[in-house]
Design an enzyme around this catalytic site. Sequence first.
Site, PDB file in Angstrom:
ATOM      1  N   LYS A 228     -23.154  87.019  74.054  1.00 12.44           N
ATOM      2  CA  LYS A 228     -22.951  85.693  74.664  1.00 12.44           C
ATOM      3  C   LYS A 228     -24.089  84.730  74.379  1.00 12.44           C
ATOM      4  O   LYS A 228     -25.180  85.121  73.980  1.00 12.44           O
ATOM      5  CB  LYS A 228     -22.713  85.848  76.177  1.00 12.44           C
ATOM      6  N   ARG A 262     -18.571  95.377  79.520  1.00 13.03           N
ATOM      7  CA  ARG A 262     -17.551  94.839  78.614  1.00 13.03           C
ATOM      8  C   ARG A 262     -18.252  94.403  77.333  1.00 13.03           C
ATOM      9  O   ARG A 262     -19.060  93.476  77.353  1.00 13.03           O
ATOM     10  CB  ARG A 262     -16.842  93.660  79.286  1.00 13.03           C
TER      11      ARG A 262
END
Length: 283
Positions: A228, A262
């Site tokens: 991210k 995740r």
Amino acid sequence: MSAVPTFDRLPCGSRFLDLSRPQVMGILNVTPDSFSDGGRFSQRDAALRHAEAMLSAGANLIDIGGESTRPGARAVSPVEELERVAPIVEAIAAELDVIISVDTSTPAVMRETARLGAGLINDVRSLQRDGALDAAADSGLPVCLMHMRGEPTTMQQNPHYADVLLEVGDFLRGRMVACATAGIAAERLILDPGFGFAKALEHNLRLFKHMETLHGLGRPLLVGVSRKSMIGKVLGHEVGGRLYGSLGLAALAITKGAHILRVHDVAETVDVVRMLAAVEAAE
Ligand code: 7PJ
């Protein structure tokens, strides 16, 4: 600091998720931008092969998403989303022994994929769309509730919090109440602070540092930071250069008691999980 609550196994359709040790959720995107070359069969085939590779690398769950929730992403109609996701869920359910998670906010997708063999609903909008609470309740499946504010298209426009930890905690507590009212027992819920969703770098870092406070909500925590932009902002690396940053945060998340990670890079993350488990098991 809240003690890490312990859990054993979470029923996910016909399978069980073992929450007594950290679990790895592999990300499978079926948005056209991730498989741009193809007809339906090649998409299905490519998705199946990717899922199979993640499973052999040690993934405990496969998270299938047909709607890009990246900042600024284009909206997808429910029909389009279902056409992307349903064949992949069906194929994986038929071919692989793994828990299928569906990354969706769309009631029709929840209902149809539950019927096709999905084991978990992962909703970045925490069942706030019309009909989502009922669809999730009827599915009988567990649900991951994630914190976000607004919509992916606009969420990164100057996010502000007086206290990001309190506000994320209050939001998740509120969604737990909404779930209880809709007939979704707390025992079916997984909680996620929603890294990168309506949060500036300072919010993401503070939330990560103090994620233990969310254990006070009494449910397993899912953490999604893989590749991210919070990693990109700290390190100055593009998406392709964020593996080591992702793995460092994976190790830290486990140390802080996260139950599910995740991730895109399953094999590498599983190495981290196994190494930490070996140290944990020492005298
Ligand atoms: C998350 C997610 C996350 C949960 C995405 C990306 C953006 N679901 N779906 N948590 N992120 N539960 O992977 O970069 O953090 S899509």
